[in-house]
Design a protein around this motif. Structure first.
Motif, PDB file in Angstrom:
ATOM      1  N   TYR A 111       0.842  -1.210   0.000  1.00 33.16           N
ATOM      2  CA  TYR A 111       0.000   0.000   0.000  1.00 33.16           C
ATOM      3  C   TYR A 111       0.868   1.247   0.000  1.00 33.16           C
ATOM      4  N   VAL A 138      -9.763   2.850 -11.776  1.00 32.06           N
ATOM      5  CA  VAL A 138      -9.314   3.937 -10.896  1.00 32.06           C
ATOM      6  C   VAL A 138      -7.810   4.189 -10.971  1.00 32.06           C
ATOM      7  N   SER A 158      -3.778   2.637  -6.128  1.00 33.83           N
ATOM      8  CA  SER A 158      -4.932   2.434  -5.254  1.00 33.83           C
ATOM      9  C   SER A 158      -4.794   1.089  -4.553  1.00 33.83           C
ATOM     10  N   THR A 182     -11.621   5.377  -3.154  1.00 33.99           N
ATOM     11  CA  THR A 182     -10.462   5.911  -3.840  1.00 33.99           C
ATOM     12  C   THR A 182     -10.830   7.237  -4.478  1.00 33.99           C
ATOM     13  N   ASN A 205      -6.928   8.783  -7.156  1.00 32.54           N
ATOM     14  CA  ASN A 205      -5.883   7.764  -7.034  1.00 32.54           C
ATOM     15  C   ASN A 205      -5.216   7.745  -5.670  1.00 32.54           C
ATOM     16  N   ARG A 206      -5.900   8.225  -4.645  1.00 34.31           N
ATOM     17  CA  ARG A 206      -5.369   8.151  -3.282  1.00 34.31           C
ATOM     18  C   ARG A 206      -6.373   7.457  -2.397  1.00 34.31           C
ATOM     19  N   LEU A 207      -5.895   6.706  -1.424  1.00 31.36           N
ATOM     20  CA  LEU A 207      -6.798   6.065  -0.483  1.00 31.36           C
ATOM     21  C   LEU A 207      -7.269   7.074   0.538  1.00 31.36           C
TER      22      LEU A 207
END
Length: 426
Positions: A143, A373, A377, A419, A422-424
């Protein structure tokens, strides 16, 4: 020379880790290498072909992948998207739980690498929960790598070093499966965020990895303490006719002419081929087990003494091989049935078709999410882990409750995590 370069250039454009290539390629390669059996097929009197069921498995897998790919479906959220913000926190909790269990087991004398008997006698509860350590570290590191804005070789080296330390910790337990899962998941993540892995490079790395793990198993057998009953290598005491005994002795002599290190190179795939053939032969004589193998996955957590699914596989294949005076698997040891064999033993061709269709569907659902996405991710982490576990299960079978729970968690986590750009978000 020019034509060779053009061919290699085209080959290297293949997306090694797409659902259409990775798992089928490894499965075909696995059984292709098993054809170099060094006369073991003759020694174990292999009579039934595995190729019809292998072709069926591949066809059904591709059907599942193709349908989901064309429909562009992704894994649904099951109405649990509100849990997405807790995913990373829960992974951290699992990692801490795994670390505590691992330390308790190690300080209790649980070094499975020292002898096979020690490995089989590790505390089952601590062994179960200790697996969460490598699982949690794998997900968290992957991650973190995925979310790096700029992945440098220096950062990649740091992540790789942490991977190596955790892999060494589980090497001490004597289990290869977690090491292989960590290694290939890491390679897929590397492929996504650092540098695209070319097919030629991957094949070279695959050869080195296969030899290393084969030699690991080879050395483990060589260093067994044969004075212990668990490591007894006696063969079944059965009455054989003169012709049967001559046939067996001739086959053994042919096998013994091959150097032991050479036998070890593809012993895993040769044994997998033999086991699958014997499973098919068994069902032809005794019928399928109608779900007994899969029920056994969950029965092992029940109180009292339970027969594990792989021990049941040992009973099945040995029930045929002892007639010829040989054990495929030594008594009191377990047998990896291959995923095809696991399904076939419980439900024949129909269950193999259903199982591989579902494999294709699940992998394609997650891969479509990655394409939708972007690679940066959690879905990329989920895809790398799921396709790796599914691929490894082509040999081991999917018979460990802990791996099934891991897969369930990763699939659900991928479906619920949000998401954005493109970021958690958590």
């Amino acid at each position: 020379m020019k034509n060779l370069k053009e061919i290699l250039t085209k080959v290297n454009r293949i997306d090694m880790f797409s659902p259409y290539f990775f798992l089928p390629f490894i499965l075909v390669l696995y059984f292709f290498t098993s054809l170099f059996d060094w006369h073991k097929f003759e020694m174990f009197n292999i009579r039934v072909s595995i190729w019809p069921v292998l072709i069926l498995a591949l066809v059904c897998y591709y059907i599942g992948v193709y349908i989901i790919d064309k429909l562009e479906w992704t894994i649904p959220s099951f109405g649990l998207s509100f849990l997405g913000k807790y995913v990373i926190h829960f992974i951290i909790f699992l990692t801490i739980l795994g670390l505590g269990s691992y330390l308790m087991m190690i300080f209790g004398g649980g070094l499975g690498i020292s002898d096979e008997e020690n490995r089989r006698n590790l505390d089952p509860k601590l062994n179960f929960f200790s697996q969460l350590l490598w699982f949690g570290v794998l997900l968290l590191l992957s991650y973190k790598m995925i979310l790096e804005k700029k992945m440098t070789w220096k950062k990649a080296f740091v992540y790789g070093s942490i991977f190596a330390v955790v892999m060494f910790l589980f090497l001490l337990m004597g289990y290869r499966t977690p090491l292989i899962i960590m290694l290939f998941t890491g390679i897929i993540i590397f492929h996504f965020v650092v540098k695209r892995v070319k097919l030629t490079w991957f094949l070279s790395a695959l050869f080195v990895i296969a030899v290393a793990f084969s030699m690991f198993g080879f050395i483990r057998v060589l260093t067994e303490d044969t004075t212990k009953d668990f490591n007894n290598r006696d063969q079944p005491d059965v009455e054989l006719t003169v012709e049967e005994r001559e046939r067996l002795l001739t086959a053994e002599q042919k096998v013994n002419l091959t150097p032991k290190w050479m036998l070890a190179l593809n012993e895993v795939s040769v044994t997998g081929h033999i086991v699958l053939s014997k499973i098919i032969e068994y069902t032809q004589k005794e019928d399928t087990l109608n779900g007994e193998i899969h029920r056994g996955i969950f029965n092992t957590i029940l109180p009292g003494e339970q027969i594990s699914p792989r021990m049941k596989v040992t009973e099945v294949v040995n029930s045929l091989s002892v007639e010829g005076g040989k054990f495929i698997t030594r008594e009191s040891r377990t047998t990896t049935p291959t995923f095809i064999g696991q399904l076939f033993l419980d439900g024949g061709y129909l269950l193999v078709a259903i199982g591989f269709l579902l494999y294709g569907v699940l992998i394609s659902l997650i891969y479509n999410k990655v394409k939708q996405v972007g690679i940066r991710s959690f879905h990329s982490v989920a895809y790398a882990f799921v396709i790796t576990v599914f691929t490894v299960s082509m040999h081991t079978g999917l018979l460990d409750l802990i791996f099934i729970l891991m897969l369930g968690f990763v699939i659900i986590a991928s479906s619920v995590i949000k998401t954005d750009r493109n970021r958690l978000q958590y």
